[in-house]
Design a protein around this motif. Sequence first.
Motif, PDB file in Angstrom:
ATOM      1  N   LEU A  73       0.596  -1.358   0.047  1.00 34.43           N
ATOM      2  CA  LEU A  73       0.148  -0.129   0.126  1.00 34.43           C
ATOM      3  C   LEU A  73       0.807   1.120   0.068  1.00 34.43           C
ATOM      4  CD1 LEU A  73      -2.614  -0.981   2.764  1.00 34.43           C
ATOM      5  CD2 LEU A  73      -3.156  -0.506   0.230  1.00 34.43           C
ATOM      6  N   ARG A 122      -2.935   0.226  -4.360  1.00 35.47           N
ATOM      7  CA  ARG A 122      -2.507  -1.109  -4.000  1.00 35.47           C
ATOM      8  C   ARG A 122      -1.405  -1.365  -4.979  1.00 35.47           C
ATOM      9  NH1 ARG A 122      -4.154  -4.255   0.262  1.00 35.47           N
ATOM     10  NH2 ARG A 122      -6.027  -3.019   0.477  1.00 35.47           N
ATOM     11  N   HIS A 138      -8.175   3.594  -3.220  1.00 31.42           N
ATOM     12  CA  HIS A 138      -8.796   3.611  -1.628  1.00 31.42           C
ATOM     13  C   HIS A 138      -8.592   5.137  -1.179  1.00 31.42           C
ATOM     14  CE1 HIS A 138      -9.001  -0.744  -1.463  1.00 31.42           C
ATOM     15  NE2 HIS A 138      -7.806  -0.769  -1.957  1.00 31.42           N
ATOM     16  N   VAL A 180      -7.622   7.110   2.768  1.00 31.32           N
ATOM     17  CA  VAL A 180      -6.971   6.807   4.270  1.00 31.32           C
ATOM     18  C   VAL A 180      -7.028   7.801   4.979  1.00 31.32           C
ATOM     19  CG1 VAL A 180      -4.516   6.985   3.520  1.00 31.32           C
ATOM     20  CG2 VAL A 180      -5.286   5.396   5.206  1.00 31.32           C
ATOM     21  N   HIS A 188     -12.306   2.698   1.951  1.00 28.16           N
ATOM     22  CA  HIS A 188     -11.670   3.574   3.219  1.00 28.16           C
ATOM     23  C   HIS A 188     -10.951   2.429   3.923  1.00 28.16           C
ATOM     24  CE1 HIS A 188     -10.480   7.084   5.309  1.00 28.16           C
ATOM     25  NE2 HIS A 188     -10.733   6.659   6.382  1.00 28.16           N
ATOM     26  N   LEU A 189      -9.375   2.717   4.087  1.00 26.71           N
ATOM     27  CA  LEU A 189      -8.533   1.804   4.782  1.00 26.71           C
ATOM     28  C   LEU A 189      -8.693   1.856   6.312  1.00 26.71           C
ATOM     29  CD1 LEU A 189      -5.599   1.846   2.427  1.00 26.71           C
ATOM     30  CD2 LEU A 189      -7.643  -0.118   2.533  1.00 26.71           C
ATOM     31  N   ALA A 223      -3.267   1.099   8.866  1.00 26.45           N
ATOM     32  CA  ALA A 223      -3.859   0.906   7.800  1.00 26.45           C
ATOM     33  C   ALA A 223      -2.694   0.293   6.869  1.00 26.45           C
ATOM     34  CB  ALA A 223      -4.264   1.924   7.019  1.00 26.45           C
ATOM     35  N   SER A 224      -1.122   0.669   7.186  1.00 26.81           N
ATOM     36  CA  SER A 224      -0.334   0.147   6.300  1.00 26.81           C
ATOM     37  C   SER A 224       0.008  -1.310   6.605  1.00 26.81           C
ATOM     38  CB  SER A 224       0.991   1.185   6.583  1.00 26.81           C
ATOM     39  OG  SER A 224       1.261   0.715   8.224  1.00 26.81           O
TER      40      SER A 224
END
Length: 358
Positions: A210, A235, A248, A250, A349-350, A357-358
């Motif tokens: 990501l 991604r 996405h 974030v 949304h991550l 999120a990573s």
Amino acid sequence: MSWKTRGAFPPGRAAQGLVLLSPEGGPAVPLGAADRASALELASATLAAAGLGDRDRAVVALNNDGELTGPLLAEAAAGVAQAAACVGPRGRMRLHTALESLRATTLITTPTGAMDFLARLHLEFLLDPLDLELRHILLVGEVPSPNTYRQLTTEFEASVRELYADPYFGIPVAQRASSDSVLTPVREGLLGLAPLDKDVVLDAPYEEGLAEIVVTPGWHSTLGDATLRTGQAVRLGGGEEGVPAPAHTVGDHVLVRGRWLSIPKVASALTRIDGVSHWDLRLSREGTLDAAALHVTFNRDTLVKNPMWKSRIAQALYALTPVSIEVVIEEQVSEERRAGTVTDLRGHHLGQDRSQAS
């Protein structure tokens, strides 16, 4: 080099000249005369690279509330095409009227806006999309649903391309065809990728994983040395040489109907309303358009059926954002107070915390 996010952007108290100010009051992005000229030059060059020419007539169906994305794009298009108009995200029949009135060859709108327009042409207005004789459809501002490009290309028999608009300035700085795996910036050094949890620009070719799209507006007089995190993530499969289109989001903002919505400001607005023990912002795209619903849990039974309390929440949201958010009151009460959550059924949304999120 300074790194900035949307939520931590400097306030607009000292900004001068034209200021791009979101409905929620920030970020405040100054766009003085020289910067505005540079922005329009970049946008015009990007539109030309996407196929807009001097025989085209463009209608921009994007918002013009605060960010001025629509008017700036229309002005940039007018520098390339025969004519351009900004009609805003108006009702679909009025958009059809505008396209016919201008004899438009080009529609610039969001992916879901284009798909909703197409659906209504077929189902409500019983009109043939080919009668509009559009040559170009340029999509901007959202993560598209699967098959969006193919369906629009087939139904309108038009060239369909994606514009990547800098989310701070609202101007397109890159574009791509649906067959392209990466964006083509109009100028080198405008876009890059960064790890979600580290302030460093990655070098191509990129490794798998990501990454967040960052913009480096070297053309801007006061923000030229900044690296701006967009809140848009990709991604990576590994080996890419360029920046892919965002798939996405974030961070502490979510993208709904092409508009950025601050999660912390939603939370702040609800803390002022007595009795709210929990809330969940649910985002979906079951049809052609995004839908947002705020599910609220109260801490006592007397509030569940109280229309005034539901109205207070609806008014608090209306004061915060132009995005329509349905208020749903949960029947079950809970005395336990919990932090608000976001449930993105679209899969976009991550999360708010970049490091997690990573």
